[in-house]
Design a protein around this motif. Structure first.
Motif, PDB file in Angstrom:
ATOM      1  N   ASP A  14      22.034  23.015  20.643  1.00 23.00           N
ATOM      2  CA  ASP A  14      21.169  22.346  19.670  1.00 23.00           C
ATOM      3  C   ASP A  14      19.787  22.176  20.273  1.00 23.00           C
ATOM      4  O   ASP A  14      19.627  21.524  21.311  1.00 23.00           O
ATOM      5  CB  ASP A  14      21.773  20.971  19.310  1.00 23.00           C
ATOM      6  N   LEU A  15      18.781  22.806  19.670  1.00 19.19           N
ATOM      7  CA  LEU A  15      17.401  22.663  20.095  1.00 19.19           C
ATOM      8  C   LEU A  15      16.646  21.892  19.031  1.00 19.19           C
ATOM      9  O   LEU A  15      16.561  22.326  17.886  1.00 19.19           O
ATOM     10  CB  LEU A  15      16.753  24.032  20.319  1.00 19.19           C
ATOM     11  N   ASN A  16      16.109  20.736  19.420  1.00 25.14           N
ATOM     12  CA  ASN A  16      15.429  19.875  18.459  1.00 25.14           C
ATOM     13  C   ASN A  16      14.253  19.197  19.141  1.00 25.14           C
ATOM     14  O   ASN A  16      14.428  18.437  20.095  1.00 25.14           O
ATOM     15  CB  ASN A  16      16.406  18.824  17.907  1.00 25.14           C
ATOM     16  N   ASN A  17      13.035  19.492  18.671  1.00 26.86           N
ATOM     17  CA  ASN A  17      11.824  18.876  19.230  1.00 26.86           C
ATOM     18  C   ASN A  17      11.746  19.036  20.742  1.00 26.86           C
ATOM     19  O   ASN A  17      11.518  18.068  21.477  1.00 26.86           O
ATOM     20  CB  ASN A  17      11.758  17.387  18.861  1.00 26.86           C
ATOM     21  N   ASN A  18      11.938  20.274  21.214  1.00 24.30           N
ATOM     22  CA  ASN A  18      11.852  20.619  22.635  1.00 24.30           C
ATOM     23  C   ASN A  18      12.962  19.994  23.480  1.00 24.30           C
ATOM     24  O   ASN A  18      12.888  19.991  24.711  1.00 24.30           O
ATOM     25  CB  ASN A  18      10.492  20.226  23.229  1.00 24.30           C
ATOM     26  N   PHE A  19      13.998  19.471  22.828  1.00 23.36           N
ATOM     27  CA  PHE A  19      15.133  18.849  23.518  1.00 23.36           C
ATOM     28  C   PHE A  19      16.348  19.739  23.299  1.00 23.36           C
ATOM     29  O   PHE A  19      16.802  19.910  22.166  1.00 23.36           O
ATOM     30  CB  PHE A  19      15.375  17.444  22.950  1.00 23.36           C
ATOM     31  N   LEU A  20      16.871  20.330  24.369  1.00 21.36           N
ATOM     32  CA  LEU A  20      18.014  21.234  24.273  1.00 21.36           C
ATOM     33  C   LEU A  20      19.278  20.507  24.693  1.00 21.36           C
ATOM     34  O   LEU A  20      19.362  19.959  25.795  1.00 21.36           O
ATOM     35  CB  LEU A  20      17.829  22.463  25.160  1.00 21.36           C
TER      36      LEU A  20
ATOM     37  N   LEU B 122      17.739  27.763  32.321  1.00 19.62           N
ATOM     38  CA  LEU B 122      17.492  27.084  31.050  1.00 19.62           C
ATOM     39  C   LEU B 122      16.157  26.352  31.002  1.00 19.62           C
ATOM     40  O   LEU B 122      15.801  25.806  29.956  1.00 19.62           O
ATOM     41  CB  LEU B 122      18.622  26.100  30.740  1.00 19.62           C
ATOM     42  N   THR B 123      15.426  26.341  32.097  1.00 20.42           N
ATOM     43  CA  THR B 123      14.128  25.674  32.083  1.00 20.42           C
ATOM     44  C   THR B 123      12.973  26.672  32.056  1.00 20.42           C
ATOM     45  O   THR B 123      11.815  26.273  32.224  1.00 20.42           O
ATOM     46  CB  THR B 123      13.955  24.740  33.291  1.00 20.42           C
ATOM     47  N   ASP B 124      13.262  27.947  31.855  1.00 19.67           N
ATOM     48  CA  ASP B 124      12.176  28.926  31.816  1.00 19.67           C
ATOM     49  C   ASP B 124      11.729  29.244  30.395  1.00 19.67           C
ATOM     50  O   ASP B 124      10.974  30.188  30.166  1.00 19.67           O
ATOM     51  CB  ASP B 124      12.564  30.207  32.563  1.00 19.67           C
ATOM     52  N   TYR B 125      12.192  28.452  29.427  1.00 24.98           N
ATOM     53  CA  TYR B 125      11.704  28.563  28.055  1.00 24.98           C
ATOM     54  C   TYR B 125      10.560  27.563  27.860  1.00 24.98           C
ATOM     55  O   TYR B 125      10.718  26.371  28.147  1.00 24.98           O
ATOM     56  CB  TYR B 125      12.809  28.221  27.045  1.00 24.98           C
ATOM     57  N   ASN B 126       9.437  28.030  27.338  1.00 24.72           N
ATOM     58  CA  ASN B 126       8.327  27.117  27.076  1.00 24.72           C
ATOM     59  C   ASN B 126       8.696  26.057  26.047  1.00 24.72           C
ATOM     60  O   ASN B 126       8.137  24.952  26.045  1.00 24.72           O
ATOM     61  CB  ASN B 126       7.106  27.892  26.588  1.00 24.72           C
ATOM     62  N   GLU B 127       9.648  26.387  25.183  1.00 22.34           N
ATOM     63  CA  GLU B 127      10.017  25.481  24.099  1.00 22.34           C
ATOM     64  C   GLU B 127      10.940  24.351  24.543  1.00 22.34           C
ATOM     65  O   GLU B 127      11.219  23.434  23.776  1.00 22.34           O
ATOM     66  CB  GLU B 127      10.705  26.258  22.973  1.00 22.34           C
ATOM     67  N   ILE B 128      11.448  24.418  25.780  1.00 21.75           N
ATOM     68  CA  ILE B 128      12.412  23.415  26.244  1.00 21.75           C
ATOM     69  C   ILE B 128      11.750  22.519  27.281  1.00 21.75           C
ATOM     70  O   ILE B 128      11.292  22.981  28.323  1.00 21.75           O
ATOM     71  CB  ILE B 128      13.669  24.087  26.835  1.00 21.75           C
ATOM     72  N   GLU B 129      11.702  21.231  26.999  1.00 19.63           N
ATOM     73  CA  GLU B 129      11.140  20.249  27.928  1.00 19.63           C
ATOM     74  C   GLU B 129      12.226  19.382  28.560  1.00 19.63           C
ATOM     75  O   GLU B 129      12.063  18.914  29.686  1.00 19.63           O
ATOM     76  CB  GLU B 129      10.131  19.357  27.200  1.00 19.63           C
ATOM     77  N   THR B 130      13.311  19.159  27.829  1.00 17.11           N
ATOM     78  CA  THR B 130      14.370  18.275  28.302  1.00 17.11           C
ATOM     79  C   THR B 130      15.722  18.902  28.028  1.00 17.11           C
ATOM     80  O   THR B 130      15.921  19.528  26.980  1.00 17.11           O
ATOM     81  CB  THR B 130      14.298  16.898  27.602  1.00 17.11           C
ATOM     82  N   LEU B 131      16.653  18.737  28.971  1.00 22.44           N
ATOM     83  CA  LEU B 131      18.006  19.271  28.836  1.00 22.44           C
ATOM     84  C   LEU B 131      19.025  18.141  28.804  1.00 22.44           C
ATOM     85  O   LEU B 131      18.877  17.146  29.507  1.00 22.44           O
ATOM     86  CB  LEU B 131      18.344  20.198  30.003  1.00 22.44           C
ATOM     87  N   GLU B 132      20.052  18.326  28.002  1.00 24.57           N
ATOM     88  CA  GLU B 132      21.200  17.412  28.036  1.00 24.57           C
ATOM     89  C   GLU B 132      22.463  18.252  28.096  1.00 24.57           C
ATOM     90  O   GLU B 132      22.628  19.197  27.322  1.00 24.57           O
ATOM     91  CB  GLU B 132      21.237  16.526  26.796  1.00 24.57           C
ATOM     92  N   ILE B 133      23.341  17.932  29.039  1.00 23.60           N
ATOM     93  CA  ILE B 133      24.604  18.650  29.193  1.00 23.60           C
ATOM     94  C   ILE B 133      25.733  17.784  28.650  1.00 23.60           C
ATOM     95  O   ILE B 133      25.844  16.604  28.999  1.00 23.60           O
ATOM     96  CB  ILE B 133      24.872  18.984  30.671  1.00 23.60           C
TER      97      ILE B 133
END
Length: 294
Positions: free
Chosen positions: A95-101, A125-136
């Motif tokens: 789920d990608l929502n507002n730069n939060f994956l 998973l951090t080499d996408y410009n669109e992703i600023e934060t990750l949650e596992i």
């Protein structure tokens, strides 16, 4: 935007996985080039980043799933490379929502070395410009740590690097140092790879000291004379002792230097100067290494 696994192209890219392996390839003549990086490990448990041509871009959610599935595959074992993830691991949702994956795994994520898993997820998973934060998540539940690891999953970022000398167990340590992935040649099953090791350098040292430390890790006979930055271009002046008989620099050494130094922040390009002449010929952003043609 939510993406759940149904009957998608699982192992779409791994079906006829490898036909050629290159240490590096400056110019890729394939059309529709879309290079992505995945990570495998060798028999020494060193993590090896591999560049693959996915040929066409897809949504980030599907791209994430494809990369995870590749890193479960055993198709690279003949090249001395082994999967990071358990073959039974499932990606239950992305789920990608507002730069939060948010990425939801089955509990098979727990079965392998936790540091390998954490570093691999952070690196890929951090080499996408669109992703600023990750949650596992595991089976839909957010997890803060993997078993037998002190690294908080909230710290998943490119600062972790690959093949850390030591496991960073707190944010203070991460914030007080500069992470640098320093590359060396390694022969695995008769194939040559560039393999990074992550070192952490005191951020309070001078630019010269930082560069000199990195170069000494690469090859201890590299003598740094000067180092300076201008408009995000790093210029390093080196002693001529590293030149070949034809007064050029070994291409592999040049690539190791450039790949290692570009892991410092705010560097767009690197110029190597010897005896007042710029001898670097590579465009920093166009070095493709450990490239697998599929």
């Amino acid at each position: 935007m939510k993406y759940k696994i149904g009957i998608i192209s699982i192992f779409m890219i791994t079906l006829a996985f490898v036909s050629y392996l290159y240490l590096h390839e400056e110019e890729n003549n394939d059309t529709n080039t879309y290079l992505q990086t995945v990570v495998f490990k060798d028999s020494d448990d060193d993590l090896i980043p591999i560049s693959l041509n996915f040929y066409s871009a897809v949504d980030i959610e599907e791209d994430v799933i494809n990369r995870i599935n590749i890193m479960k595959s055993s198709e690279m074992e003949s090249y001395g490379l082994y999967p990071i993830f358990n073959e039974d691991l499932e990606v239950l949702g992305v789920d990608l929502n507002n730069n939060f994956l948010t990425i939801n795994f089955s509990d098979d994520l727990y079965t392998n070395n936790p540091l390998d898993i954490i570093e691999t997820l952070a690196y890929t998973l951090t080499d996408y410009n669109e992703i600023e934060t990750l949650e596992i998540q595991i089976d839909g539940q957010e997890v803060s740590y993997l078993p037998n690891s002190d690294i908080p999953l909230s710290a998943l970022s490119s600062t972790l690097g690959l093949n850390n000398f030591e496991e960073a167990s707190n944010d203070t340590y991460l914030h007080n140092t500069i992470p640098v992935m320093i590359y060396q040649n390694k022969t695995i099953n008769d194939y040559q790879y560039y393999v990074p090791t992550t070192y952490r350098i005191d951020e309070n040292t001078s630019l010269y000291e930082q560069i000199n430390t990195i170069l000494n890790y690469i090859q201890n006979n590299i003598h740094l004379l000067d180092a300076y930055m201008n408009d995000n271009i790093l210029t390093i002046e080196l002693d001529s002792n590293i030149l070949l008989d034809n007064e050029t620099i070994d291409k592999n050494l040049e690539e190791l230097i450039i790949l290692s130094l570009t892991s410092l922040n705010d560097i767009d390009d690197i110029h190597i100067v010897i005896d007042g002449q710029m001898i670097s010929s590579l465009e920093t952003t166009k070095i493709a290494y450990n490239y697998v043609k599929i």
